[in-house]
Design an enzyme around this catalytic site. Structure first.
Site, PDB file in Angstrom:
ATOM      1  N   GLN A 269       0.848  -1.185   0.000  1.00 46.56           N
ATOM      2  CA  GLN A 269       0.000   0.000   0.000  1.00 46.56           C
ATOM      3  C   GLN A 269       0.887   1.240   0.000  1.00 46.56           C
ATOM      4  O   GLN A 269       1.887   1.312   0.697  1.00 46.56           O
ATOM      5  CB  GLN A 269      -0.892  -0.008   1.245  1.00 46.56           C
ATOM      6  CG  GLN A 269      -1.906   1.120   1.270  1.00 46.56           C
ATOM      7  CD  GLN A 269      -2.865   1.001   2.438  1.00 46.56           C
ATOM      8  OE1 GLN A 269      -3.068  -0.080   2.974  1.00 46.56           O
ATOM      9  NE2 GLN A 269      -3.454   2.105   2.864  1.00 46.56           N
TER      10      GLN A 269
ATOM     11  N   SER B  64       5.024  -5.902   2.853  1.00 42.83           N
ATOM     12  CA  SER B  64       3.741  -5.838   3.567  1.00 42.83           C
ATOM     13  C   SER B  64       2.643  -6.479   2.727  1.00 42.83           C
ATOM     14  O   SER B  64       2.644  -7.680   2.485  1.00 42.83           O
ATOM     15  CB  SER B  64       3.421  -4.388   3.923  1.00 42.83           C
ATOM     16  OG  SER B  64       2.248  -4.289   4.689  1.00 42.83           O
ATOM     17  N   LEU B  65       1.682  -5.697   2.236  1.00 46.13           N
ATOM     18  CA  LEU B  65       0.623  -6.201   1.365  1.00 46.13           C
ATOM     19  C   LEU B  65       1.186  -7.009   0.199  1.00 46.13           C
ATOM     20  O   LEU B  65       0.612  -8.022  -0.215  1.00 46.13           O
ATOM     21  CB  LEU B  65      -0.193  -5.021   0.836  1.00 46.13           C
ATOM     22  CG  LEU B  65      -1.069  -5.253  -0.396  1.00 46.13           C
ATOM     23  CD1 LEU B  65      -2.218  -6.189  -0.066  1.00 46.13           C
ATOM     24  CD2 LEU B  65      -1.561  -3.934  -0.958  1.00 46.13           C
TER      25      LEU B  65
ATOM     26  N   ARG C 174      -8.392  -8.247   4.725  1.00 47.94           N
ATOM     27  CA  ARG C 174      -7.318  -7.513   5.397  1.00 47.94           C
ATOM     28  C   ARG C 174      -7.553  -6.011   5.317  1.00 47.94           C
ATOM     29  O   ARG C 174      -7.416  -5.275   6.298  1.00 47.94           O
ATOM     30  CB  ARG C 174      -5.981  -7.881   4.746  1.00 47.94           C
ATOM     31  CG  ARG C 174      -4.732  -7.252   5.363  1.00 47.94           C
ATOM     32  CD  ARG C 174      -3.528  -7.703   4.546  1.00 47.94           C
ATOM     33  NE  ARG C 174      -2.254  -7.358   5.136  1.00 47.94           N
ATOM     34  CZ  ARG C 174      -1.556  -6.257   4.854  1.00 47.94           C
ATOM     35  NH1 ARG C 174      -2.065  -5.367   3.997  1.00 47.94           N
ATOM     36  NH2 ARG C 174      -0.379  -6.046   5.417  1.00 47.94           N
TER      37      ARG C 174
ATOM     38  N   HIS D 264       0.967  -1.531  10.977  1.00 47.62           N
ATOM     39  CA  HIS D 264       2.113  -2.249  11.561  1.00 47.62           C
ATOM     40  C   HIS D 264       2.462  -1.714  12.945  1.00 47.62           C
ATOM     41  O   HIS D 264       3.640  -1.549  13.287  1.00 47.62           O
ATOM     42  CB  HIS D 264       3.324  -2.179  10.620  1.00 47.62           C
ATOM     43  CG  HIS D 264       3.048  -2.716   9.259  1.00 47.62           C
ATOM     44  ND1 HIS D 264       2.867  -4.070   9.025  1.00 47.62           N
ATOM     45  CD2 HIS D 264       2.876  -2.097   8.065  1.00 47.62           C
ATOM     46  CE1 HIS D 264       2.609  -4.245   7.736  1.00 47.62           C
ATOM     47  NE2 HIS D 264       2.598  -3.067   7.145  1.00 47.62           N
TER      48      HIS D 264
ATOM     49  N   GLN E  71       1.802  -9.881  10.789  1.00 42.45           N
ATOM     50  CA  GLN E  71       2.289  -8.829   9.909  1.00 42.45           C
ATOM     51  C   GLN E  71       1.573  -7.498  10.115  1.00 42.45           C
ATOM     52  O   GLN E  71       2.182  -6.433  10.016  1.00 42.45           O
ATOM     53  CB  GLN E  71       2.125  -9.296   8.461  1.00 42.45           C
ATOM     54  CG  GLN E  71       2.709  -8.389   7.408  1.00 42.45           C
ATOM     55  CD  GLN E  71       2.069  -8.638   6.055  1.00 42.45           C
ATOM     56  OE1 GLN E  71       0.869  -8.482   5.892  1.00 42.45           O
ATOM     57  NE2 GLN E  71       2.877  -9.050   5.089  1.00 42.45           N
TER      58      GLN E  71
END
Length: 331
Positions: A12, A92-93, A117, A202, A251
């Site tokens: 993202q 991440s994503l 998510r 996060h 995560q």
């Protein structure tokens, strides 16, 4: 391993208004993927990719699905062009695209998971508002100290992204993040700036998303990777897919260890990095950490299409490093 190509998938923050026009250039399979994604996620992918403004695209419910669709389409197009990665990782994503690329997850399941998510993280951000900021030019030790100093009472600040040795991203409550930015500026940071994001990703402020995702991830089948897969949640190659399930869940509340992931890819022999996704965020970061390697965007890789046993030569054409902070920051 020598002369290895790593596919890296952005997260993202790599979305941008009008990204649908570039998606269309990836061909008819990309358009078909967007339509299937709409059925699975209930997000109007094609319309939002074409018409949505930057503020709308910042919503994690929207951004995460759109970035995943674009990245999956790029992965398919690169494969059609003959590229075969020797290793994969995602920021991440982007880790969900990497799971598809290494054969651990199918596309439809990835789309469903990422839609869940995104909704979970958006809801968590509404329940516990927060923010993020990028700090450039201070040591990790210094930034962690600033976060500790800014944390008091209900205010919290933590390191959320270890993007590179020069760039860290912090997340937390808005007052704490503002204190970190002010203190970092006073401590001589090259840059310290709030990021235009809708939550403290996060970080502990995402605990509600962590709880919501737990049951959803528990029943998802994950196959062993067919090629080396490096997790940005740990920064290491995944060798036990069952144990990794817990890392994938954690995560959303734990930091992204991208600098460690890049180190692991380098240890696997990667000397060409293809950013399979929208933009060139990871290329800018990668040039800081793997200066002797070749860093290609999706479009650059397609112009130099080659199978794994005939990698593109060092004939240049790579865009210069992007210096704008937002263009080089992913959350």
């Amino acid at each position: 391993m020598t002369a290895a190509t790593a596919f890296v998938f952005p997260g993202q923050g790599s979305q941008f208004p009008g990204m649908g026009h570039e998606l269309a250039r990836l061909g008819p399979r990309a358009r078909a993927l967007a339509l299937r994604a709409e059925d699975i996620t209930k997000v109007p992918v094609a319309e939002l990719m074409t018409c949505a403004d930057a503020e709308t695209l910042a919503d994690p419910e929207i951004a995460q699905v759109l970035v995943l669709v674009w990245s999956l389409a790029a992965l398919e197009r690169l494969r059609e062009a003959g590229w075969r990665p020797s290793a994969v990782a995602g920021h991440s994503l982007g880790e969900y695209t990497a799971l598809v690329a290494c054969g651990s997850l199918d596309q439809d399941t990835a789309l469903s998971l990422v839609a869940c998510r995104g909704r979970a993280m958006a809801a968590a951000a509404r329940g516990r508002p927060g923010g993020m900021a990028a700090i450039v030019g201070l040591s990790a030790q210094a930034v962690r100290a600033l976060c500790r100093q800014a944390t008091a009472g209900t205010d919290v600040a933590v390191v959320a992204n270890w993007n590179s040795p020069r760039q860290l991203v912090v997340a937390g409550t808005v007052p704490a993040i503002e204190r970190v930015v002010d203190a970092a500026t006073g401590a001589g940071a090259l840059r310290a700036r709030r990021l235009p994001v809708g939550g403290a990703y996060h970080s502990p402020l995402m605990n509600a998303a962590h709880e919501r995702l737990g049951d959803r991830l528990a029943g998802v089948p994950l196959d062993a990777p067919r090629i080396p897969f490096v997790s940005s949640a740990t920064g290491r190659q995944v060798t036990d897919i069952d144990a990794y399930r817990g890392d994938l869940l954690a995560q959303v509340i734990s930091p992204v260890r991208w600098s460690d992931a890049m180190r692991s890819l380098g240890e696997l022999g990667a000397d060409t990095y293809v950013e399979a996704g929208p933009g060139r965020v990871l290329g800018g970061l990668g040039r800081e950490m793997a200066r002797g390697a070749r860093h290609l965007t999706t479009w650059e890789a397609l112009r130099r299409a080659a199978p794994a046993d005939a990698l593109p030569g060092p004939d240049g054409g790579v865009r210069p490093v992007v210096t704008d902070l937002e263009q080089r920051t992913t959350t």
